[in-house]
Design an enzyme around this catalytic site. Structure first.
Site, PDB file in Angstrom:
ATOM      1  N   GLY A  10      -1.816  -4.197   4.981  1.00 43.25           N
ATOM      2  CA  GLY A  10      -0.505  -3.613   4.722  1.00 43.25           C
ATOM      3  C   GLY A  10      -0.603  -2.114   4.663  1.00 43.25           C
ATOM      4  O   GLY A  10      -1.699  -1.552   4.646  1.00 43.25           O
ATOM      5  N   SER A  14       2.839  -1.141   0.117  1.00 41.27           N
ATOM      6  CA  SER A  14       3.480  -2.266   0.800  1.00 41.27           C
ATOM      7  C   SER A  14       3.518  -3.501  -0.094  1.00 41.27           C
ATOM      8  O   SER A  14       4.162  -4.490   0.247  1.00 41.27           O
ATOM      9  CB  SER A  14       2.719  -2.604   2.082  1.00 41.27           C
ATOM     10  N   GLY A  15       2.798  -3.461  -1.212  1.00 31.75           N
ATOM     11  CA  GLY A  15       2.718  -4.649  -2.072  1.00 31.75           C
ATOM     12  C   GLY A  15       1.552  -5.550  -1.701  1.00 31.75           C
ATOM     13  O   GLY A  15       1.452  -6.676  -2.191  1.00 31.75           O
ATOM     14  N   HIS A  51      -5.657   0.045 -15.242  1.00 32.36           N
ATOM     15  CA  HIS A  51      -5.554  -1.122 -14.347  1.00 32.36           C
ATOM     16  C   HIS A  51      -6.576  -2.189 -14.717  1.00 32.36           C
ATOM     17  O   HIS A  51      -6.293  -3.377 -14.707  1.00 32.36           O
ATOM     18  CB  HIS A  51      -5.755  -0.697 -12.890  1.00 32.36           C
ATOM     19  N   GLU A  86     -10.778  -4.753  -3.109  1.00 30.58           N
ATOM     20  CA  GLU A  86      -9.655  -3.801  -3.037  1.00 30.58           C
ATOM     21  C   GLU A  86     -10.220  -2.392  -2.983  1.00 30.58           C
ATOM     22  O   GLU A  86     -10.656  -1.890  -4.021  1.00 30.58           O
ATOM     23  CB  GLU A  86      -8.765  -4.010  -4.264  1.00 30.58           C
TER      24      GLU A  86
END
Lengths: 173, 173, 173
Positions: A10, A14-15, A51, A86
């Site tokens: 993405g 973009s999520g 996070h 990620e």
């Protein structure tokens, strides 16, 4: 490959990360978050810590590895886990910033996948090739490395999704 | 939400506007074109006037609002109308250029949608997050605001399309 | 149009060329590769020669035409052939670099397609409109020309694909 492999692609904001988390939890297994981002100032260090705490509250273990992703995967992707990476594209950028040879490291990563990892893997990648050719030479090289890596990963993945405005579109699977 | 809501996403010159117009006309209702672009020179003012006249010939009412989009929607999105907003991303850019706080304005817009508008809405958005990370700090902030807004809108929309080379791909709906 | 027409769209290093080659070979016909890239230094000339030799080994005839693509198509797209054009977007860039009027040349290309070519055609295009608006005026004009051309071609094509990480997504067909 013994575990399942998904590639979630993405753009910025973009999520794709939220989608990848949802897929990983849906797959079950002990959720492990393998973060490649390298905090480069205090603000970012604080955000990363926040996070990490948020994810811990939701049951995730967080592992950080900005450079030696092949070794981190070999170590962490054990049976009964679902490992979310990620993201792959940031890892490529880190290699470049630290002057590591990119293609050999990508080859090591792919060799590890081909040998088979016991865990299920959800890989997040940032699509960066759909704008104007960048004038910056390093940005062009980055785009080339990332694009080739995404192709190699998608060929191996059982599931590939393109996330648009937070909604996953099925590319493969 | 009482009326229908569609989000049409696409790149520059992707044909997203033409697709949005076709969908709005297909939905019926009195077609209202809510333009957010702010003409910044004579050439653009002329182009905008020409487009407005063209649309009028095809039965559209045009309303212009570069900044207070939440108020314009509350006022214009009345029963029996189909309101096309062209485009959301430009609105975000206008807020930034005029130093308005972006996230509170986005929250106002979403609150208005959640409260329910009587008209059907077709929202056009410009996808800007699929290129290389921009070096310009404001461009990065713009990309972040726009991406988050698109996700929020897509979550609320019954129909989301990605327009590629003039052809709509169904993302949701 | 007498032959078939496919448009393959993708970003940089998306695998669009490999996909286009596979589709062209799948369609059968004598495979002709119409290259629009203009080598601008020795390194690129060497790379182009290498690619040409590789393709020859796989049965392709290579033709090069950086500027007069309409004439090259009229000449090469004869019955029994499948012509792959790599790529349309580069051609638009070449016209701009050489100060040729872009829109009239695009109109000539489209007129040729509308008149009908005997060969099957697989056209490759580089999507460049999904990033931040470029600050460079020429880059903006390039993006506009390319986007409009892609829309015109997609409207005429029986098959349109968006290639993401090497995997084709069906846009049309």
């Amino acid at each position: 490959m013994r575990g399942r492999l998904a590639l979630i692609v993405g753009g910025a904001r973009s999520g794709k990360s939220r989608r990848a988390e949802a897929l990983a939890l849906d797959w079950g297994g002990e959720p492990v978050y393998l973060a490649t981002a390298e905090p480069f100032d205090d603000e970012m260090r604080e955000r990363v810590a926040q996070h990490r705490a948020d994810r811990q509250g939701r049951g995730w273990v967080t592992v950080e590895e900005p450079l030696d992703l092949p070794a981190a995967l070999a170590r962490e992707a054990t049976a009964g886990r679902t490992v979310l990476v990620e993201c792959l594209t940031t890892w490529v950028g880190n290699l470049m910033v630290h002057d590591r040879p990119v293609e050999p490291e990508i080859a090591r990563l792919l060799a590890g996948l081909d040998q088979g990892l016991a865990a299920d893997l959800v890989l997040v990648a940032n699509e960066v090739g759909l704008g104007i050719v960048p004038e910056n030479r390093m940005a062009r090289a980055f785009r080339d490395h990332a694009g080739r890596l995404h192709q190699e990963l998608a060929a191996r993945a059982g599931r590939v999704e393109l996330v648009v405005a937070g909604i996953p579109m099925t590319v493969k699977g």
